[in-house]
Scaffold this motif. Structure first.
Motif, PDB file in Angstrom:
ATOM      1  N   GLN A 198      -7.879   3.557 -37.306  1.00 19.47           N
ATOM      2  CA  GLN A 198      -7.876   2.350 -36.526  1.00 19.47           C
ATOM      3  C   GLN A 198      -6.690   1.423 -36.736  1.00 19.47           C
ATOM      4  O   GLN A 198      -6.415   1.416 -37.976  1.00 19.47           O
ATOM      5  CB  GLN A 198      -9.276   1.399 -36.999  1.00 19.47           C
ATOM      6  N   ILE A 199      -6.045   0.858 -35.687  1.00 15.20           N
ATOM      7  CA  ILE A 199      -4.904   0.190 -35.816  1.00 15.20           C
ATOM      8  C   ILE A 199      -5.079  -1.199 -35.076  1.00 15.20           C
ATOM      9  O   ILE A 199      -5.656  -1.139 -34.127  1.00 15.20           O
ATOM     10  CB  ILE A 199      -3.749   0.989 -35.142  1.00 15.20           C
ATOM     11  N   MET A 200      -4.794  -2.251 -35.872  1.00 17.15           N
ATOM     12  CA  MET A 200      -4.851  -3.565 -35.295  1.00 17.15           C
ATOM     13  C   MET A 200      -3.384  -4.281 -35.275  1.00 17.15           C
ATOM     14  O   MET A 200      -2.636  -4.097 -36.422  1.00 17.15           O
ATOM     15  CB  MET A 200      -5.836  -4.507 -36.136  1.00 17.15           C
ATOM     16  N   VAL A 201      -3.072  -4.733 -33.918  1.00 19.20           N
ATOM     17  CA  VAL A 201      -1.544  -5.134 -33.862  1.00 19.20           C
ATOM     18  C   VAL A 201      -1.776  -6.571 -33.493  1.00 19.20           C
ATOM     19  O   VAL A 201      -2.352  -7.013 -32.466  1.00 19.20           O
ATOM     20  CB  VAL A 201      -0.962  -4.433 -32.998  1.00 19.20           C
ATOM     21  N   LEU A 247      -0.627   8.410 -35.155  1.00 20.97           N
ATOM     22  CA  LEU A 247      -0.083   7.199 -35.754  1.00 20.97           C
ATOM     23  C   LEU A 247       1.165   6.943 -35.895  1.00 20.97           C
ATOM     24  O   LEU A 247       1.946   5.984 -35.673  1.00 20.97           O
ATOM     25  CB  LEU A 247      -0.971   6.891 -36.919  1.00 20.97           C
ATOM     26  N   PRO A 248       1.967   8.077 -36.454  1.00 18.25           N
ATOM     27  CA  PRO A 248       3.356   7.658 -36.614  1.00 18.25           C
ATOM     28  C   PRO A 248       4.333   7.105 -35.783  1.00 18.25           C
ATOM     29  O   PRO A 248       5.088   6.042 -35.835  1.00 18.25           O
ATOM     30  CB  PRO A 248       3.861   8.807 -37.301  1.00 18.25           C
ATOM     31  N   VAL A 265      -3.806  -0.864 -40.400  1.00 12.52           N
ATOM     32  CA  VAL A 265      -4.144   0.454 -40.239  1.00 12.52           C
ATOM     33  C   VAL A 265      -5.499   0.630 -41.161  1.00 12.52           C
ATOM     34  O   VAL A 265      -4.971   0.423 -42.459  1.00 12.52           O
ATOM     35  CB  VAL A 265      -3.223   1.444 -40.418  1.00 12.52           C
ATOM     36  N   SER A 266      -6.499   1.197 -40.636  1.00 13.03           N
ATOM     37  CA  SER A 266      -7.488   1.401 -41.451  1.00 13.03           C
ATOM     38  C   SER A 266      -8.330   2.886 -41.323  1.00 13.03           C
ATOM     39  O   SER A 266      -8.069   3.220 -39.970  1.00 13.03           O
ATOM     40  CB  SER A 266      -8.489   0.463 -41.384  1.00 13.03           C
TER      41      SER A 266
END
Length: 281
Positions: A198-201, A247-248, A265-266
């Motif tokens: 999970q990505i939070m921006v 992700l990268p 990122v989690s």
């Protein structure tokens, strides 16, 4: 009907894997084990009782205790495992073809941990119980309200301590490795082996980042309303769940769009719902 058949197949397959791991890999290489199997090993060492017979007798007793104190629903979910596991254990112990081909304890504990974890996971995914020490933990929880996981840990510690008296340090460590691998593979099996992040921006360029994730990376995006803590200005937080392989590249593109973007990122064990695990309508 189809779902019930699949569940039964998973329960049977799970018990076969557990019995194979314990009989062919754990018992034969003197690796310590927890649960009812561990009790069977202790009784075999001190009383000379057959491990299979011990496990069968304990499972039968625990099954009827579960039936009396925990109800018919629980008994039915653990019925197959309570009787099938000792039967499969006896089968593997009685056929020499399953023995003597893996005498490396380290390799045996790694393989046993993986098979045991997958087997238990298949049973639990079918909304069934593996029986055994689970019943004791649930009974104690019902009578004293002590959390089930604490009771299970105490039971395993007691069983492992009893086995410490006739196992050397090396085999004790092998046992710990087996338990850790079992836990890891159990978790992977329950989550279908998904590997997601999970990505939070947080960025003022959230619209551009949103379009990049949606159209360049073919991933879903959710915009969360937020307020900046220092300036108290209204903004948007971008939330997305991605496979690890993406992700990268996503992080790289975000840095190109906004070098000052704040990224969190989690790891995610499981995700489901409209637009992810099935089609949007």
């Amino acid at each position: 009907m189809k779902e019930k058949i699949v569940n039964i197949i998973q329960i049977v397959l799970g018990n076969i894997l557990i019995a194979f791991a314990i009989s062919t890999l754990i018992y034969e290489n003197n690796i310590i084990a927890g649960g009812v199997s561990g009790i069977g090993i202790v009784l075999n060492h001190y009383l000379g009782m057959s491990t299979t017979i011990s496990v069968y007798m304990i499972n039968v007793v625990l099954f009827f205790l579960g039936l009396i104190f925990l109800g018919k629903t629980f008994a039915l979910t653990s019925l197959i495992s309570s009787f099938l596991f000792p039967l499969m254990l006896s089968f593997f112990e009685g056929h020499m073809i399953f023995h003597g081909y893996l005498n490396d304890p380290l390799l045996a504990c790694v393989l046993a941990g993986c098979l045991n974890g997958v087997g238990i996971g298949l049973v639990l995914r079918s909304n069934a119980s593996t029986g055994g020490s689970d019943v004791i933990a649930l009974l104690v929880n019902k009578l004293t309200h002590v959390p089930v996981h604490i009771v299970l840990n105490v039971i395993d510690v007691i069983i492992l301590v009893l086995q410490f008296t006739f196992n050397d340090t090396t085999h004790v460590i092998y046992g710990i490795v087996t338990v850790m691998l079992t836990s890891t593979m159990l978790n992977k099996t329950l989550t279908s082996g998904q590997s997601l992040t999970q990505i939070m921006v947080m960025s003022d360029c959230y619209e551009e980042i949103r379009n990049m994730i949606l159209f360049s990376q073919d991933a879903g995006v959710t915009l969360l309303t937020s307020e900046k803590g220092y300036t108290k200005k209204n903004s948007k937080i971008i939330l997305s769940v991605l496979p690890y392989r993406k992700l990268p590249q996503v992080k790289n593109r975000i840095q190109q769009i906004d070098p000052h973007a704040f990224i969190v990122v989690s790891h995610v064990d499981e995700v489901g719902g409209n637009g992810f695990t099935f089609e949007q309508r």
